[in-house]
Write an enzyme that holds these catalytic residues in place. Sequence first.
Site, PDB file in Angstrom:
ATOM      1  N   TYR A   4      77.667  13.052   8.285  1.00  0.00           N
ATOM      2  CA  TYR A   4      76.603  13.984   7.933  1.00  0.00           C
ATOM      3  C   TYR A   4      75.987  14.602   9.190  1.00  0.00           C
ATOM      4  O   TYR A   4      75.337  13.918   9.983  1.00  0.00           O
ATOM      5  CB  TYR A   4      75.532  13.298   7.099  1.00  0.00           C
ATOM      6  CG  TYR A   4      76.022  12.676   5.814  1.00  0.00           C
ATOM      7  CD1 TYR A   4      77.221  13.072   5.228  1.00  0.00           C
ATOM      8  CD2 TYR A   4      75.292  11.679   5.184  1.00  0.00           C
ATOM      9  CE1 TYR A   4      77.671  12.498   4.047  1.00  0.00           C
ATOM     10  CE2 TYR A   4      75.733  11.101   4.001  1.00  0.00           C
ATOM     11  CZ  TYR A   4      76.917  11.511   3.442  1.00  0.00           C
ATOM     12  OH  TYR A   4      77.355  10.921   2.281  1.00  0.00           O
ATOM     13  N   HIS A  45      84.290   5.596   4.145  1.00  0.00           N
ATOM     14  CA  HIS A  45      83.891   6.842   3.488  1.00  0.00           C
ATOM     15  C   HIS A  45      85.035   7.468   2.686  1.00  0.00           C
ATOM     16  O   HIS A  45      84.832   7.994   1.592  1.00  0.00           O
ATOM     17  CB  HIS A  45      83.400   7.815   4.563  1.00  0.00           C
ATOM     18  CG  HIS A  45      82.482   8.874   4.053  1.00  0.00           C
ATOM     19  ND1 HIS A  45      81.668   9.597   4.881  1.00  0.00           N
ATOM     20  CD2 HIS A  45      82.240   9.347   2.804  1.00  0.00           C
ATOM     21  CE1 HIS A  45      80.962  10.467   4.168  1.00  0.00           C
ATOM     22  NE2 HIS A  45      81.296  10.332   2.910  1.00  0.00           N
ATOM     23  N   PRO A  68      74.198  12.189  -8.594  1.00  0.00           N
ATOM     24  CA  PRO A  68      73.909  11.888 -10.008  1.00  0.00           C
ATOM     25  C   PRO A  68      73.170  13.014 -10.720  1.00  0.00           C
ATOM     26  O   PRO A  68      73.033  12.981 -11.941  1.00  0.00           O
ATOM     27  CB  PRO A  68      73.032  10.630  -9.910  1.00  0.00           C
ATOM     28  CG  PRO A  68      72.316  10.795  -8.602  1.00  0.00           C
ATOM     29  CD  PRO A  68      73.329  11.419  -7.681  1.00  0.00           C
ATOM     30  N   ARG A  99      74.810  17.709  -7.820  1.00  0.00           N
ATOM     31  CA  ARG A  99      74.608  18.604  -6.664  1.00  0.00           C
ATOM     32  C   ARG A  99      73.560  19.676  -6.952  1.00  0.00           C
ATOM     33  O   ARG A  99      73.710  20.839  -6.594  1.00  0.00           O
ATOM     34  CB  ARG A  99      75.936  19.239  -6.240  1.00  0.00           C
ATOM     35  CG  ARG A  99      77.023  18.203  -5.930  1.00  0.00           C
ATOM     36  CD  ARG A  99      78.313  18.841  -5.487  1.00  0.00           C
ATOM     37  NE  ARG A  99      79.391  17.859  -5.409  1.00  0.00           N
ATOM     38  CZ  ARG A  99      79.635  17.062  -4.367  1.00  0.00           C
ATOM     39  NH1 ARG A  99      78.867  17.126  -3.298  1.00  0.00           N
ATOM     40  NH2 ARG A  99      80.655  16.206  -4.385  1.00  0.00           N
ATOM     41  N   GLY A 100      72.485  19.231  -7.609  1.00  0.00           N
ATOM     42  CA  GLY A 100      71.375  20.119  -7.923  1.00  0.00           C
ATOM     43  C   GLY A 100      71.494  20.851  -9.238  1.00  0.00           C
ATOM     44  O   GLY A 100      70.525  21.456  -9.714  1.00  0.00           O
ATOM     45  N   PHE A 124      71.712  19.762 -12.357  1.00  0.00           N
ATOM     46  CA  PHE A 124      70.809  19.256 -13.389  1.00  0.00           C
ATOM     47  C   PHE A 124      69.354  19.203 -12.934  1.00  0.00           C
ATOM     48  O   PHE A 124      68.495  18.724 -13.683  1.00  0.00           O
ATOM     49  CB  PHE A 124      71.279  17.887 -13.884  1.00  0.00           C
ATOM     50  CG  PHE A 124      72.545  17.949 -14.686  1.00  0.00           C
ATOM     51  CD1 PHE A 124      72.657  18.785 -15.774  1.00  0.00           C
ATOM     52  CD2 PHE A 124      73.645  17.183 -14.339  1.00  0.00           C
ATOM     53  CE1 PHE A 124      73.833  18.854 -16.509  1.00  0.00           C
ATOM     54  CE2 PHE A 124      74.825  17.242 -15.061  1.00  0.00           C
ATOM     55  CZ  PHE A 124      74.919  18.087 -16.160  1.00  0.00           C
TER      56      PHE A 124
END
Length: 329
Positions: free
Chosen positions: A55, A121, A201, A204-205, A207
């Site tokens: 990241y 990962h 969950p 990725r934005g 919902f």
Amino acid sequence: MLKRRVGPFKVNAIGLGCMSLSHAYGSPPPREGAVRLLNRALDLGYDFLDTAALYGFGANETLLGEAIGHRRSEYVLASKCGMTGVDGKRVIDGRPETLLRTIDESLTRLKTDVIDLYYLHRWDKSVPVEESVGALARMVEAGKVRAIGLSEVSAATLRKAHAVHPIAAVQNEYSPWSRNVELGVLNATRDLDAALVAFSPVARGFFAGAVHSPDQFEERDIRRGMPRFQSPNLERNLVLFKRFQAIADHAGCTPAQLSLAWVLSRGDHVVAIPGTTSMMHLEENFRPADVRPDVLRQADHLLTKAAIAGPRYPAATQAEIDTEEFLEA
């Protein structure tokens, strides 16, 4: 907040994915804003924080070390190896010598002597998973890591790895519109007494109601290349979102809270790690919604595999992961 077990740790069922503070969804927030958000998360009671060497090519680990390293005793720290930035490009490298170097670099950036949960990962398919997991086991023996995990793997790979060293957790994508873990990993983690840590969950934005058009994404936003966020798939999926939102409204919660409640309902060993750059969403995600079973069933029946338009990854990315996949119609 409901407590659940991840390896030797008991954590809140909602943790914090830190990726978006440095990586993947366009321009990250200003550093001072990210520092405030991380400290606010700890103040609220978040106690399971997730980062990775990938990241921001190390920037996210550095952020956590500088922003909340002084509060290290307040949270279970998870990070990842095996996928990093090399000369400005993302590289998957599961060779033991690479992983053993990466852990020392991560410890330095995170300003800590030990990482509580350290994931592979991605499985580097050119290296037997047993060899990569063996390197992680050596980190446990050296006292640099307390428990080990895997990310984006199948049930078969999980069982191979578990034969080398106990796997405390598998982190795979899981939300009402990404349900691949139900093809094997959901049950395999339960059988092996491992946690299933659900990343993305809230899709990725999607919902959270944050996605409206394929034209809204910045150049560096990974959703630009994901089929579900591209036309004409996105337009079809937005019709489903409106129906999902109506279910949430009737239940007295937000769509994001409904998505998180649905994920946590899938098993007592499931933990969710939504990410956010918003203080409002940080607090919203951590406020459990009391969603009745019949409401969860409505969401479940709405978002079937056949209803979702588009695969979750483009073909090139799909080739890099090991999860079970639904057959496309």
